[in-house]
Design a protein around this motif. Structure first.
Motif, PDB file in Angstrom:
ATOM      1  N   GLY A  35       0.784  -1.217   0.000  1.00 28.12           N
ATOM      2  CA  GLY A  35       0.000   0.000   0.000  1.00 28.12           C
ATOM      3  C   GLY A  35       0.817   1.268   0.000  1.00 28.12           C
ATOM      4  O   GLY A  35       0.273   2.365  -0.028  1.00 28.12           O
ATOM      5  N   VAL A  36       2.132   1.148   0.013  1.00 28.11           N
ATOM      6  CA  VAL A  36       3.018   2.305   0.101  1.00 28.11           C
ATOM      7  C   VAL A  36       3.374   2.794  -1.304  1.00 28.11           C
ATOM      8  O   VAL A  36       3.637   1.989  -2.199  1.00 28.11           O
ATOM      9  CB  VAL A  36       4.305   1.936   0.872  1.00 28.11           C
ATOM     10  CG1 VAL A  36       5.269   3.108   0.905  1.00 28.11           C
ATOM     11  CG2 VAL A  36       3.958   1.483   2.284  1.00 28.11           C
ATOM     12  N   ARG A  37       3.396   4.092  -1.506  1.00 22.44           N
ATOM     13  CA  ARG A  37       3.890   4.632  -2.771  1.00 22.44           C
ATOM     14  C   ARG A  37       5.386   4.396  -2.868  1.00 22.44           C
ATOM     15  O   ARG A  37       6.161   4.885  -2.044  1.00 22.44           O
ATOM     16  CB  ARG A  37       3.585   6.119  -2.854  1.00 22.44           C
ATOM     17  CG  ARG A  37       2.146   6.453  -3.197  1.00 22.44           C
ATOM     18  CD  ARG A  37       1.929   7.962  -3.180  1.00 22.44           C
ATOM     19  NE  ARG A  37       2.879   8.647  -4.030  1.00 22.44           N
ATOM     20  CZ  ARG A  37       3.145   9.953  -3.929  1.00 22.44           C
ATOM     21  NH1 ARG A  37       2.543  10.681  -3.009  1.00 22.44           N
ATOM     22  NH2 ARG A  37       4.020  10.520  -4.735  1.00 22.44           N
ATOM     23  N   GLU A  38       5.789   3.630  -3.873  1.00 22.43           N
ATOM     24  CA  GLU A  38       7.189   3.304  -4.042  1.00 22.43           C
ATOM     25  C   GLU A  38       7.960   4.501  -4.618  1.00 22.43           C
ATOM     26  O   GLU A  38       7.372   5.392  -5.235  1.00 22.43           O
ATOM     27  CB  GLU A  38       7.346   2.100  -4.974  1.00 22.43           C
ATOM     28  CG  GLU A  38       6.783   0.810  -4.415  1.00 22.43           C
ATOM     29  CD  GLU A  38       7.546   0.317  -3.198  1.00 22.43           C
ATOM     30  OE1 GLU A  38       8.781   0.502  -3.152  1.00 22.43           O
ATOM     31  OE2 GLU A  38       6.914  -0.245  -2.296  1.00 22.43           O
ATOM     32  N   GLU A  39       9.271   4.502  -4.421  1.00 22.55           N
ATOM     33  CA  GLU A  39      10.142   5.556  -4.936  1.00 22.55           C
ATOM     34  C   GLU A  39      10.831   5.059  -6.204  1.00 22.55           C
ATOM     35  O   GLU A  39      11.727   4.207  -6.130  1.00 22.55           O
ATOM     36  CB  GLU A  39      11.174   5.944  -3.884  1.00 22.55           C
ATOM     37  CG  GLU A  39      12.243   6.918  -4.366  1.00 22.55           C
ATOM     38  CD  GLU A  39      11.649   8.134  -5.033  1.00 22.55           C
ATOM     39  OE1 GLU A  39      11.860   8.293  -6.255  1.00 22.55           O
ATOM     40  OE2 GLU A  39      10.954   8.908  -4.351  1.00 22.55           O
ATOM     41  N   PRO A  40      10.461   5.547  -7.383  1.00 17.80           N
ATOM     42  CA  PRO A  40      11.055   5.048  -8.629  1.00 17.80           C
ATOM     43  C   PRO A  40      12.572   5.190  -8.697  1.00 17.80           C
ATOM     44  O   PRO A  40      13.242   4.382  -9.358  1.00 17.80           O
ATOM     45  CB  PRO A  40      10.368   5.894  -9.713  1.00 17.80           C
ATOM     46  CG  PRO A  40       9.054   6.283  -9.110  1.00 17.80           C
ATOM     47  CD  PRO A  40       9.349   6.484  -7.652  1.00 17.80           C
ATOM     48  N   TYR A  41      13.135   6.194  -8.032  1.00 20.57           N
ATOM     49  CA  TYR A  41      14.579   6.396  -8.108  1.00 20.57           C
ATOM     50  C   TYR A  41      15.352   5.248  -7.448  1.00 20.57           C
ATOM     51  O   TYR A  41      16.552   5.097  -7.661  1.00 20.57           O
ATOM     52  CB  TYR A  41      14.949   7.720  -7.446  1.00 20.57           C
ATOM     53  CG  TYR A  41      16.350   8.200  -7.746  1.00 20.57           C
ATOM     54  CD1 TYR A  41      16.714   8.548  -9.046  1.00 20.57           C
ATOM     55  CD2 TYR A  41      17.309   8.302  -6.748  1.00 20.57           C
ATOM     56  CE1 TYR A  41      17.997   8.988  -9.340  1.00 20.57           C
ATOM     57  CE2 TYR A  41      18.600   8.746  -7.031  1.00 20.57           C
ATOM     58  CZ  TYR A  41      18.934   9.085  -8.327  1.00 20.57           C
ATOM     59  OH  TYR A  41      20.209   9.516  -8.616  1.00 20.57           O
ATOM     60  N   ALA A  42      14.665   4.414  -6.676  1.00 18.69           N
ATOM     61  CA  ALA A  42      15.314   3.293  -6.003  1.00 18.69           C
ATOM     62  C   ALA A  42      15.550   2.108  -6.922  1.00 18.69           C
ATOM     63  O   ALA A  42      16.264   1.164  -6.548  1.00 18.69           O
ATOM     64  CB  ALA A  42      14.460   2.834  -4.811  1.00 18.69           C
ATOM     65  N   TYR A  43      14.996   2.150  -8.149  1.00 15.85           N
ATOM     66  CA  TYR A  43      14.956   0.938  -8.957  1.00 15.85           C
ATOM     67  C   TYR A  43      15.665   1.095 -10.300  1.00 15.85           C
ATOM     68  O   TYR A  43      15.653   2.159 -10.910  1.00 15.85           O
ATOM     69  CB  TYR A  43      13.502   0.522  -9.173  1.00 15.85           C
ATOM     70  CG  TYR A  43      12.790   0.276  -7.860  1.00 15.85           C
ATOM     71  CD1 TYR A  43      13.189  -0.769  -7.034  1.00 15.85           C
ATOM     72  CD2 TYR A  43      11.771   1.109  -7.421  1.00 15.85           C
ATOM     73  CE1 TYR A  43      12.573  -0.991  -5.814  1.00 15.85           C
ATOM     74  CE2 TYR A  43      11.146   0.894  -6.209  1.00 15.85           C
ATOM     75  CZ  TYR A  43      11.551  -0.160  -5.404  1.00 15.85           C
ATOM     76  OH  TYR A  43      10.957  -0.361  -4.201  1.00 15.85           O
ATOM     77  N   GLU A  44      16.268  -0.021 -10.733  1.00 14.28           N
ATOM     78  CA  GLU A  44      16.877  -0.097 -12.058  1.00 14.28           C
ATOM     79  C   GLU A  44      15.812  -0.133 -13.151  1.00 14.28           C
ATOM     80  O   GLU A  44      15.999   0.402 -14.234  1.00 14.28           O
ATOM     81  CB  GLU A  44      17.723  -1.366 -12.186  1.00 14.28           C
ATOM     82  CG  GLU A  44      18.936  -1.435 -11.279  1.00 14.28           C
ATOM     83  CD  GLU A  44      20.136  -0.732 -11.893  1.00 14.28           C
ATOM     84  OE1 GLU A  44      19.955  -0.078 -12.939  1.00 14.28           O
ATOM     85  OE2 GLU A  44      21.228  -0.830 -11.323  1.00 14.28           O
TER      86      GLU A  44
END
Length: 709
Positions: free
Chosen positions: A146-155
Motif C-alpha cells: 500500500g506504500v507509494r514506491e520511490e522510482p529512483y530506487a529501482y533499475e
C-alpha cells in the motif's frame, strides 16, 4: 546496469537463456563449465548460451530491454518468455522524469493509471482491468504494497501481464509488477542531480558506487533522494526521503552475496477530499480541513540475496527480506450527490493508524542438462512469509462546507475508532517447473505450485477481543508452448492461473487466462515489438465498494471477465530516433454477481476504458564534442471513456488526451540540463467519481541539472 547483469569474468562475456529454459536468472558472471562448441561457434552448455558478442541490458542507457529479471522465476530472454512482458528501464524513467509509479507505467500497454487523480495516498493502476500484485526483486511486497514506491530506487520496473500464481504465489489476476532494486556494480560510477519545478517541488538525488578492494571481490552502492514540495492546492505538502546502501561480495565468478538496507519516509497530504459534483472547479480550491489532512509513512527494509553455481549444471538462489512499516493518515472528504441544492455540501472525516512487520524468503534450485537435441531445465523451490499487521480506523460525520465561500472548522475531536484489528499471516509454498526445448525451436513449459495460508485475526473494535482464523490450501497451474519462428521472432500460447490472497470468511479469488502472442526482435537493431490476444476471467471476486456514507466495504460480486489485445513497441529506429509506443483494447464485463444486493450482470468494470494508446518519440541532435548534444522528446497519451462505478449509473469519463514533452541539453561533458513538461496543454478531466469528483494532475514543469561519472 544492475549487478544481475554485471560480469565478473572478462568484459564482453555475457549470458542469456535460450527459450524458457532457465527460470533462475544467472548474472552474467557465469563462467562456463565443461561443454562443447556448437556448429555456430557459440559455447553451448545445456540450455544456456554464452555468446561473447551478446550485450546484456543496460538499463541506464537504453529504453529497450531484451532480458527479464523477476527474482529467478522466469527466463531472462523476453523474446522467449511465453507471456506479455513490458519493461520500463532506468533510462526511460529518467527521460520522462517519472516521479511516481503511476507516471512510470502510464506509457505501458494495457495499464490505466491515476484513476483517482489527486488522491495521493497510494499508487493507483490497473493491468488488463484488474489489480496487479507488486513484487520487489521477485518477492511479494505483501503487507508493504500500500506504500507509494520511490522510482529512483529501482533499475527497472517489469510487468508480466496476467495471473501467474504458479510463479509468484497468491496474486491478483491482472499481472505482476516487479521492482528491481539498484545494486552494486563492479566499476566506479556516480550521479548527482538537483531539480526544481511546479508547486515548489525541489529534489536532490545521488547514486554512486565503486569497488572496495584490490582483488575486486567487494563492491558497494549508495542511493538517496530528498524531496520537498507542495501539491496543486493550498495547505499541502509533498515531502519524502529515501536512502539505500548495498554491498556485494563476489569471491568467485560462481558465487555472489549481497546485503542491502533502505529507508523510505513520506510526509504528505492525501487530498482525498475531492471536488463537488455540480461543475468543474479550479484545482487550487480545497474543501477538506487544512489542519486534518495528513499521511505519514515510514518503512525500513533489510535484504539478503545469495547466488551460487555448482559445476554440474546445478544452481542455487536464496533471498531473505525483512520489512517494517508504519502508515498514519487522516482527512475530511466531501459527500456530495447529484440532487443537492444550494452550496452547502456534507463532509465526513476518515483516517487510520496501521503498522506491518514482515519476513519473506525463498530458496530455488535449478538443474540444466541436455538429451541430444532436447534441452531441459528443471526448477524447484520453497518460499515462506510471515507477517503481522495492526490497524485502527476512525470515521464520522463532520461539518458541512459552503463550496462558494469555504470556511474551515478545524480538526475533528472526540472520535473513537470503529475498527481495531490485529492480523497474523503465514504462508508456506512449494513450486516446480519443467522446461523442455526441442531443437532450439519449440519450448514446452509446465508448472505447479501449492500454497498453504494461515490467517488469524483479533478484532478489538468493541473493546473485547474476538478471535477468528482461516486455513487455506490452493494449487495453481501454468502451461505454455513457444515456437521460435526464426532467431528474431517467436510465437507462444499459454494458460495461467491466479489465486488472490483470501480473507477470513471468503473464498480465495481465482483467475484463469488464455493468451496467444507474437514477439519480434530484429537482428542488428535495438528493438522489441510484441502483440498479444487474451481472455482473462476472475471468480469469487471481492471488491471494495464506496457506500453512500463514504465508508468502503468489501463485497463479493461473483465472476468477471476481460478480453483484449495489446501491441507494444520499443525501438531505437536510427542512431538519433527512439520510439516507445503502445495500444490496448479491453472489453470488460461482470458476467454475474451483485453489489449491495443490486445486480451488476453485464455491466462494464469501473475505470477500465476500451481503448488505451500512447506514443513517445525522442530525437537526438549531435553537438560539438564534449557539449551541445540535444535530445528533444514529445509524448502523447490517449485514455478512452470508462464507467465511473460498477453500477454503470454514475456517468462515464470523457475521453482523455495528454501531451508531454522533454528537452535535455549537454552543457558540458557528463553534465546535462533537463526540462520536462507533463500535461503540456493543462487538460482537466474528471478521472474518478464517488461521493466527490477527482481530477487529473494539471500541467507540471521541472528543470533538473544532472552530473554523471
Amino acid at each position: 546496469m544492475s549487478h544481475h547483469d554485471r560480469p565478473s569474468v572478462p568484459r564482453g562475456l555475457r549470458t542469456r537463456l535460450l527459450g524458457c529454459s532457465a527460470l533462475v536468472f544467472l548474472p552474467a558472471a557465469v563462467v562456463a563449465q565443461e561443454g562443447t562448441l556448437d556448429e555456430t561457434g557459440a559455447y553451448r552448455l545445456s540450455p544456456i548460451i554464452i555468446d561473447a558478442g551478446a550485450e546484456a541490458d543496460d538499463d541506464a542507457n537504453s529504453v529497450v530491454a531484451s532480458e527479464l529479471w523477476t527474482g529467478g522465476k522466469v527466463a531472462t530472454s523476453i523474446l522467449d518468455t511465453p507471456a506479455s512482458v513490458s519493461v520500463v528501464t532506468q533510462k526511460e524513467i529518467e527521460q520522462r522524469n517519472a516521479d511516481k509509479v503511476e507516471d512510470v507505467l502510464e506509457y505501458t500497454s494495457g495499464i490505466i493509471t491515476d484513476y483517482y487523480g489527486t488522491d495521493d495516498r497510494n499508487d493507483y493502476y490497473l493491468v488488463r482491468g484488474f489489480q496487479a500484485s507488486t513484487y520487489r526483486d521477485g518477492l511479494t511486497l505483501g503487507t508493504m504494497r500500500g506504500v507509494r514506491e520511490e522510482p529512483y530506487a529501482y533499475e527497472r520496473l517489469e510487468v508480466i501481464k496476467g495471473g501467474n500464481s504458479t510463479l509468484f504465489g497468491t496474486s491478483d489476476p491482472g499481472g505482476t509488477v516487479n521492482f528491481v532494486s539498484k545494486s552494486p556494480r563492479f566499476e566506479r560510477f556516480g550521479e548527482l542531480y538537483g531539480s526544481y519545478g511546479t508547486n515548489e517541488q525541489a529534489e536532490i538525488g545521488f547514486d554512486f558506487g565503486d569497488i572496495l578492494n584490490e582483488s575486486e571481490t567487494l563492491a558497494y552502492r549508495v542511493v538517496g533522494k530528498v524531496q520537498d514540495g507542495e501539491l496543486e492546492y493550498p495547505h499541502s505538502r509533498d515531502d519524502s526521503q529515501f536512502f539505500l546502501g548495498a554491498v556485494t561480495w563476489a569471491p568467485t565468478a560462481y558465487t555472489e552475496l549481497t546485503f542491502s538496507a533502505d529507508y523510505l519516509k513520506r510526509d504528505g497530504t492525501p487530498n482525498s477530499g475531492g471536488y463537488p459534483l455540480d461543475r468543474t472547479y479550479d484545482r487550487d480550491e480545497f474543501f477538506g480541513e487544512p489542519s486534518f489532512n495528513y499521511q505519514d509513512v515510514e518503512r525500513l527494509t533489510l535484504s539478503t540475496e545469495f547466488r551460487h553455481e555448482f559445476e554440474n549444471g546445478l544452481k542455487l538462489r536464496a533471498n531473505l527480506r525483512y520489512s517494517d512499516l508504519t502508515d498514519d493518515f487522516g482527512y475530511v472528504y466531501l459527500s456530495d450527490n447529484a440532487a443537492r441544492t444550494g452550496s452547502l455540501v456534507d463532509r465526513f472525516y476518515f483516517g487510520g493508524d496501521s503498522t506491518a512487520e514482515e519476513w519473506i524468503g525463498n530458496a530455488i534450485l535449478q538443474y540444466d542438462t541436455s538429451f541430444g537435441e532436447i534441452d531441459s531445465s528443471t526448477l524447484a523451490g520453497i518460499e515462506f512469509r510471515t507477517a503481522s499487521t495492526t490497524s485502527s480506523s476512525f470515521y464520522g460525520a463532520y461539518t458541512p462546507i459552503d463550496v462558494e465561500d469555504p470556511t474551515y472548522s478545524g480538526p475533528p475531536t472526540g472520535y473513537a475508532p470503529y475498527s481495531v484489528q490485529e492480523t497474523d499471516y503465514t504462508t508456506r509454498s512449494l513450486f516446480a517447473q519443467q522446461n523442455l526445448s526441442f531443437s532450439d525451436r519449440i519450448v514446452a513449459t509446465a508448472g505447479i505450485r501449492r500454497d498453504w495460508l494461515e490467517i488469524e485475526n483479533v478484532d478489538r473494535s468493541t473493546g473485547t477481543a474476538v478471535t477468528s482464523d482461516g486455513d487455506f490450501a490452493e494449487t495453481s497451474y501454468r502451461a505454455a508452448l513457444t515456437y521460435k519462428i526464426t532467431d528474431e521472432a517467436s510465437a507462444y500460447a499459454s494458460f495461467v492461473q491466479s489465486v488472490a490472497p483470501p480473507s477470513i470468511g471468503t473464498e480465495p479469488e481465482r483467475g484463469e487466462q488464455y493468451e496467444v502472442g507474437l514477439k519480434y526482435q530484429p537482428a542488428g537493431r535495438n528493438a522489441l515489438f510484441t502483440a498479444s490476444i487474451y481472455d482473462l476471467t476472475k471468480k469469487n471476486i471481492v471488491v471494495p465498494v464506496v457506500l453512500p456514507s463514504g465508508v468502503i466495504e468489501r463485497q463479493t460480486i461473483g465472476e468477471s471477465r476481460v478480453r483484449g489485445l495489446e501491441f507494444e513497441a520499443k525501438a531505437e529506429l536510427t542512431e538519433n530516433l527512439t520510439l516507445i509506443g503502445s495500444y490496448a483494447y479491453q472489453d470488460s464485463e461482470f458476467v454475474r454477481g451483485s453489489v449491495r444486493g443490486m445486480t451488476v450482470d453485464g455491466n462494464e468494470f469501473a475505470t477500465v476504458p476500451n481503448h488505451l494508446a500512447s506514443l513517445w518519440l525522442t530525437y537526438g541532435v549531435p553537438g560539438a564534442g564534449a557539449r551541445g548534444d540535444l535530445d528533444l522528446a514529445l509524448g502523447a497519451r490517449y485514455v478512452g471513456s470508462y464507467e465511473y462505478g460498477a453500477y454503470n449509473d454514475t456517468g462515464r469519463s470523457p475521453e482523455q488526451t495528454y501531451l508531454d514533452a522533454a528537452m535535455t541539453y549537454e552543457i558540458a561533458e557528463d553534465t546535462q540540463l533537463q526540462v520536462n513538461v507533463s500535461n503540456l496543454l493543462d487538460r482537466q478531466y474528471v478521472v474518478g467519481r464517488g461521493t466527490a469528483d477527482y481530477y487529473n494532475t494539471g500541467r507540471t514543469v521541472s528543470v533538473a541539472l544532472r552530473r554523471t561519472w
